[in-house]
Write a protein that holds these residues in place. Sequence first.
Motif, PDB file in Angstrom:
ATOM      1  N   LEU A 255       0.862  -1.188   0.000  1.00 52.01           N
ATOM      2  CA  LEU A 255       0.000   0.000   0.000  1.00 52.01           C
ATOM      3  C   LEU A 255       0.897   1.237   0.000  1.00 52.01           C
ATOM      4  O   LEU A 255       1.698   1.422   0.912  1.00 52.01           O
ATOM      5  CB  LEU A 255      -0.897   0.005   1.240  1.00 52.01           C
ATOM      6  CG  LEU A 255      -1.793   1.233   1.421  1.00 52.01           C
ATOM      7  CD1 LEU A 255      -2.938   1.219   0.410  1.00 52.01           C
ATOM      8  CD2 LEU A 255      -2.350   1.300   2.838  1.00 52.01           C
ATOM      9  N   ALA A 256       0.787   2.063  -1.047  1.00 55.91           N
ATOM     10  CA  ALA A 256       1.666   3.233  -1.155  1.00 55.91           C
ATOM     11  C   ALA A 256       0.874   4.507  -0.872  1.00 55.91           C
ATOM     12  O   ALA A 256      -0.148   4.762  -1.495  1.00 55.91           O
ATOM     13  CB  ALA A 256       2.295   3.305  -2.542  1.00 55.91           C
ATOM     14  N   ILE A 257       1.365   5.283   0.086  1.00 56.20           N
ATOM     15  CA  ILE A 257       0.682   6.514   0.487  1.00 56.20           C
ATOM     16  C   ILE A 257       1.617   7.709   0.294  1.00 56.20           C
ATOM     17  O   ILE A 257       2.727   7.740   0.837  1.00 56.20           O
ATOM     18  CB  ILE A 257       0.212   6.431   1.959  1.00 56.20           C
ATOM     19  CG1 ILE A 257      -0.801   5.280   2.088  1.00 56.20           C
ATOM     20  CG2 ILE A 257      -0.407   7.753   2.410  1.00 56.20           C
ATOM     21  CD1 ILE A 257      -1.357   5.092   3.485  1.00 56.20           C
ATOM     22  N   ASN A 258       1.161   8.648  -0.499  1.00 56.93           N
ATOM     23  CA  ASN A 258       1.923   9.866  -0.783  1.00 56.93           C
ATOM     24  C   ASN A 258       1.484  10.941   0.207  1.00 56.93           C
ATOM     25  O   ASN A 258       0.360  11.404   0.178  1.00 56.93           O
ATOM     26  CB  ASN A 258       1.601  10.273  -2.239  1.00 56.93           C
ATOM     27  CG  ASN A 258       2.361  11.496  -2.703  1.00 56.93           C
ATOM     28  OD1 ASN A 258       3.165  12.072  -1.971  1.00 56.93           O
ATOM     29  ND2 ASN A 258       2.093  11.901  -3.941  1.00 56.93           N
ATOM     30  N   MET A 259       2.385  11.300   1.135  1.00 54.55           N
ATOM     31  CA  MET A 259       2.042  12.245   2.205  1.00 54.55           C
ATOM     32  C   MET A 259       2.454  13.665   1.797  1.00 54.55           C
ATOM     33  O   MET A 259       3.621  13.924   1.542  1.00 54.55           O
ATOM     34  CB  MET A 259       2.808  11.900   3.480  1.00 54.55           C
ATOM     35  CG  MET A 259       2.654  10.482   3.980  1.00 54.55           C
ATOM     36  SD  MET A 259       1.114  10.205   4.848  1.00 54.55           S
ATOM     37  CE  MET A 259       1.223  11.445   6.102  1.00 54.55           C
ATOM     38  N   MET A 260       1.473  14.551   1.786  1.00 62.64           N
ATOM     39  CA  MET A 260       1.766  15.905   1.323  1.00 62.64           C
ATOM     40  C   MET A 260       1.261  16.941   2.329  1.00 62.64           C
ATOM     41  O   MET A 260       0.218  16.742   2.952  1.00 62.64           O
ATOM     42  CB  MET A 260       1.066  16.143  -0.013  1.00 62.64           C
ATOM     43  CG  MET A 260       1.369  15.073  -1.048  1.00 62.64           C
ATOM     44  SD  MET A 260       0.517  15.383  -2.614  1.00 62.64           S
ATOM     45  CE  MET A 260      -1.167  15.163  -2.111  1.00 62.64           C
ATOM     46  N   SER A 261       1.987  18.046   2.441  1.00 61.70           N
ATOM     47  CA  SER A 261       1.531  19.155   3.288  1.00 61.70           C
ATOM     48  C   SER A 261       2.444  20.340   3.048  1.00 61.70           C
ATOM     49  O   SER A 261       3.447  20.218   2.351  1.00 61.70           O
ATOM     50  CB  SER A 261       1.584  18.785   4.767  1.00 61.70           C
ATOM     51  OG  SER A 261       2.910  18.904   5.259  1.00 61.70           O
ATOM     52  N   SER A 262       2.114  21.464   3.642  1.00 62.61           N
ATOM     53  CA  SER A 262       3.059  22.571   3.595  1.00 62.61           C
ATOM     54  C   SER A 262       4.174  22.285   4.608  1.00 62.61           C
ATOM     55  O   SER A 262       4.025  21.420   5.473  1.00 62.61           O
ATOM     56  CB  SER A 262       2.357  23.893   3.883  1.00 62.61           C
ATOM     57  OG  SER A 262       1.556  23.772   5.009  1.00 62.61           O
ATOM     58  N   PRO A 263       5.297  23.016   4.530  1.00 64.88           N
ATOM     59  CA  PRO A 263       6.383  22.771   5.473  1.00 64.88           C
ATOM     60  C   PRO A 263       5.913  23.041   6.903  1.00 64.88           C
ATOM     61  O   PRO A 263       5.210  24.019   7.149  1.00 64.88           O
ATOM     62  CB  PRO A 263       7.458  23.788   5.065  1.00 64.88           C
ATOM     63  CG  PRO A 263       7.102  24.226   3.679  1.00 64.88           C
ATOM     64  CD  PRO A 263       5.612  24.093   3.575  1.00 64.88           C
ATOM     65  N   GLY A 264       6.250  22.157   7.814  1.00 64.14           N
ATOM     66  CA  GLY A 264       5.952  22.419   9.223  1.00 64.14           C
ATOM     67  C   GLY A 264       4.578  21.980   9.686  1.00 64.14           C
ATOM     68  O   GLY A 264       4.187  22.229  10.821  1.00 64.14           O
ATOM     69  N   ALA A 265       3.811  21.321   8.811  1.00 68.01           N
ATOM     70  CA  ALA A 265       2.469  20.872   9.213  1.00 68.01           C
ATOM     71  C   ALA A 265       2.547  19.641  10.110  1.00 68.01           C
ATOM     72  O   ALA A 265       1.595  19.342  10.830  1.00 68.01           O
ATOM     73  CB  ALA A 265       1.612  20.578   7.985  1.00 68.01           C
ATOM     74  N   GLY A 266       3.686  18.947  10.059  1.00 71.95           N
ATOM     75  CA  GLY A 266       3.870  17.812  10.954  1.00 71.95           C
ATOM     76  C   GLY A 266       3.939  16.453  10.275  1.00 71.95           C
ATOM     77  O   GLY A 266       3.641  15.435  10.893  1.00 71.95           O
ATOM     78  N   LYS A 267       4.390  16.423   9.017  1.00 76.75           N
ATOM     79  CA  LYS A 267       4.463  15.137   8.301  1.00 76.75           C
ATOM     80  C   LYS A 267       5.399  14.151   8.996  1.00 76.75           C
ATOM     81  O   LYS A 267       5.055  12.994   9.182  1.00 76.75           O
ATOM     82  CB  LYS A 267       4.968  15.329   6.861  1.00 76.75           C
ATOM     83  CG  LYS A 267       3.981  15.977   5.921  1.00 76.75           C
ATOM     84  CD  LYS A 267       4.497  15.996   4.484  1.00 76.75           C
ATOM     85  CE  LYS A 267       5.791  16.771   4.294  1.00 76.75           C
ATOM     86  NZ  LYS A 267       5.754  18.179   4.713  1.00 76.75           N
ATOM     87  N   THR A 268       6.569  14.623   9.370  1.00 75.41           N
ATOM     88  CA  THR A 268       7.549  13.703   9.949  1.00 75.41           C
ATOM     89  C   THR A 268       7.101  13.248  11.337  1.00 75.41           C
ATOM     90  O   THR A 268       7.239  12.074  11.693  1.00 75.41           O
ATOM     91  CB  THR A 268       8.948  14.358  10.001  1.00 75.41           C
ATOM     92  OG1 THR A 268       9.225  14.920   8.715  1.00 75.41           O
ATOM     93  CG2 THR A 268      10.020  13.332  10.324  1.00 75.41           C
TER      94      THR A 268
END
Lengths: 220, 113
Positions: free
Chosen positions: A30-43
């Motif tokens: 299952l491949a999930i492409n995680m996107m957001s603006s910088p600093g939104a908390g992806k990591t």
Amino acid sequence: MKVTVLNNILEANDIIADEIRGILAPNRVLAINMMSSPGAGKTTLLERTIERLKADGVRVGVIEGDIATTRDSDRLRKFDVPIVQINTGSACHLDANMTKSALTNLDCSSIDVLFVENVGNLVCPAEFKIGEDHKVMLLSVTEGDEKPLKYPLMFRESSAMLINKIDLLPYTNFKMDEAKENALRINPRLMILPLSCTTGQGLDAWLNWVKAELAAKRKN
Amino acid sequence: MHEMSIAQSILRIVLAEAQRNGARKIKTVRIRAGELRGIVPSQLSFFFQFITKDTFAEGATLDFEIVPIKGKCKPCDNVFPVLNFEFICPNCASKDVDVVEGMELAVKEIEIE
């Protein structure tokens, strides 16, 4: 002389995105492409997610996209999961070609879910398919509830929108109802999950969504 | 900034097309861009100008045709213009709407010498 061309400009990228699907298909990753603006908390979301999924026996792999530095992948090393870092140089997004070369460094038979952390940016990543099953975007309450109307493509293309940092709601003028309404106007099928990576509130719903998608993928 | 990647793809396409037609110079490139793509024409033109230096496309201008978003209602088949990104069928109020136009991104035509 006029020459009719009618060539899809993103075709080269889309062809490679299909090749990536082909690489992931035999193992039903299952491949999930995680996107957001910088600093939104992806990591940070990935840290919480990997921790919990690992405890539940789900094998996770990560492709980390950043313009420069390995800071994000360094944060994830402690979980001892396969991580491949892509440094895009100046590019503001991952494309299929970069993702495909990163995949050659991952053993797809040893992972169930592949998270691809895209470069922090609300515009460009939405344009480039990378062979993902789902685009998931992260919006944080410190960014504002009008974002869906400013960046319609990303909201239209995503399967789920996570609204992060809800523990900070009392200190912002973010209106949850308006954010949801704005996003659903553009994409009525969008799954919206408010959560806080700091307090853990709402994380269960997100993890259940990932596990349900994985189960659906394995069933087909 | 994805305009840079897109400019490179456009250049690849038009140079191949020019070569196929034995052209020595590309004068105009017509781009069909859907509204949802959010392309900024001035930015794309700027990058295109920058990367076409010393190629057959040097000095070529980009012409843009922006395609407005059109939706098709799945329950009632109504096709309608989507204004302000509101994907709601004006006929039956359904939100189950597919995009039928507005996602294009293509080189439509080139003018060569």
